[in-house]
Write an enzyme that holds these catalytic residues in place. Structure first.
Site, PDB file in Angstrom:
ATOM      1  N   SER A 219       8.457   3.791   4.849  1.00  0.00           N
ATOM      2  CA  SER A 219       9.654   3.702   4.032  1.00  0.00           C
ATOM      3  C   SER A 219       9.279   3.450   2.581  1.00  0.00           C
ATOM      4  O   SER A 219       8.204   3.829   2.144  1.00  0.00           O
ATOM      5  CB  SER A 219      10.596   2.629   4.563  1.00  0.00           C
ATOM      6  OG  SER A 219      11.907   2.885   4.097  1.00  0.00           O
TER       7      SER A 219
ATOM      8  N   HIS B  11       4.257  -7.583   0.124  1.00  0.00           N
ATOM      9  CA  HIS B  11       3.818  -8.848  -0.462  1.00  0.00           C
ATOM     10  C   HIS B  11       4.524  -9.115  -1.791  1.00  0.00           C
ATOM     11  O   HIS B  11       5.180  -8.241  -2.350  1.00  0.00           O
ATOM     12  CB  HIS B  11       2.302  -8.829  -0.641  1.00  0.00           C
ATOM     13  CG  HIS B  11       1.559  -8.757   0.660  1.00  0.00           C
ATOM     14  ND1 HIS B  11       0.921  -9.843   1.221  1.00  0.00           N
ATOM     15  CD2 HIS B  11       1.368  -7.730   1.531  1.00  0.00           C
ATOM     16  CE1 HIS B  11       0.364  -9.487   2.368  1.00  0.00           C
ATOM     17  NE2 HIS B  11       0.633  -8.210   2.581  1.00  0.00           N
TER      18      HIS B  11
ATOM     19  N   ASP C 267       0.860  -1.182   0.000  1.00  0.00           N
ATOM     20  CA  ASP C 267       0.000   0.000   0.000  1.00  0.00           C
ATOM     21  C   ASP C 267       0.897   1.233   0.000  1.00  0.00           C
ATOM     22  O   ASP C 267       1.922   1.256   0.693  1.00  0.00           O
ATOM     23  CB  ASP C 267      -0.859   0.043   1.263  1.00  0.00           C
ATOM     24  CG  ASP C 267      -1.997  -0.965   1.246  1.00  0.00           C
ATOM     25  OD1 ASP C 267      -1.991  -1.867   0.386  1.00  0.00           O
ATOM     26  OD2 ASP C 267      -2.901  -0.861   2.099  1.00  0.00           O
TER      27      ASP C 267
END
Length: 287
Positions: free
Chosen positions: A250, A143, A86
């Site tokens: 980050s 992911h 995200d």
């Protein structure tokens, strides 16, 4: 002024302090800090797997929270490459050669980004890249964009400049300067790298197979091999599987080794994305 200040701040000391603080079990204080964080960053509580805020013993427990499986749609079509995190796509494109890789308005060399690793430089010099910035409000687990077998992992020590969108334009080669973990995978599209870039206040970089990578921060480059000739257990991850996480915001840089990948037509810089969103379409069985 704020950008110049970063060069003089004791970034490692600040990061260690906040990392220590975020791991403290402070009971009701932790509870109120989490509630404040939720309010400030407008965290979507509906998608959180564990909704009981009091069940999080530390701030980091909440920050690295998991979400419900059905909150992110994964398209398992084998030709589709998905977004690993995200956040915001800050840059993407094709790598013309070893000397030209533009990330966040700065030209990088693969040599500097990949810590002088000549083998990886040769593999990715005509590849493709995507950069995803994760702000504090985002879900912070990373992911897999596609199925992949882990080949090697490299920890590269470095600086801890903020990668906040307000600062990155004024610090040249920030991703080559900052601490990072490079994970090389073999996929049906050729080789892929996920680079997890550290930042000021980011307490740790962790992977699903190893745990915390940078807990020592002793300034030494470290290499782990996961091929059949190594002592480490082979690691295979499917598309959508969790491969790592940050504690505090980050950046993730995703590289593919071949130009036989078509970037999604309407993908644009500074576009908000979520895990599972389509980034590109690829041709499989690349040798």
């Amino acid at each position: 002024m704020k950008t110049k200040l970063q060069y003089y701040l004791p970034k490692m000391l600040i990061t260690k302090f906040f990392g220590w603080l975020a791991e403290k079990k402070a009971g009701i204080i932790t509870y109120w800090i989490i509630l404040f964080f939720i309010k400030i960053y407008k965290i979507n509580l509906k998608e959180i797997k564990t909704k009981d805020i009091k069940s999080y013993n530390t701030f980091n427990d909440f920050f690295s929270r998991r979400i419900k499986i059905d909150c992110r749609r994964i398209d398992y079509d084998p030709s589709i490459i998905i977004c690993p995190a995200d956040g915001i796509i800050t840059n993407f494109g094709y790598i013309e050669n070893t000397e030209k890789l533009q990330l966040k308005n700065h030209n990088y060399t693969l040599k500097s980004l990949l810590a002088q690793n000549e083998t990886m430089i040769d593999i990715f010099q005509h590849g493709i890249f995507f950069t995803t910035y994760l702000s504090p409000k985002n879900y912070h687990r990373i992911h897999m964009p596609c199925d992949g077998s882990l080949i090697k992992m490299i920890y590269v020590p470095g600086q801890l400049f903020s990668v906040n969108l307000k600062f990155y334009k004024n610090i040249s080669n920030i991703f080559s300067k900052n601490e990072r973990v490079i994970c090389l995978f073999k996929t049906n599209f050729g080789y892929m790298i996920q680079i997890l870039v550290g930042s000021i206040i980011s307490g740790t970089i962790s992977t699903s197979w190893y745990g915390k990578i940078n807990y020592k921060r002793d300034g030494i480059i470290k290499l782990w091999k996961y091929n059949i000739n190594s002592n480490n257990k082979p690691i295979f991850l499917k598309k959508g599987d969790e491969m790592g996480f940050f504690t505090l915001g980050s950046t993730v840089i995703t590289l593919f080794s071949k130009k036989n990948i078509l970037i999604k037509e309407n993908l644009s810089n500074y576009k908000e994305v979520r895990v599972g969103d389509v980034l590109a379409y690829g041709i499989q069985n690349v040798k």
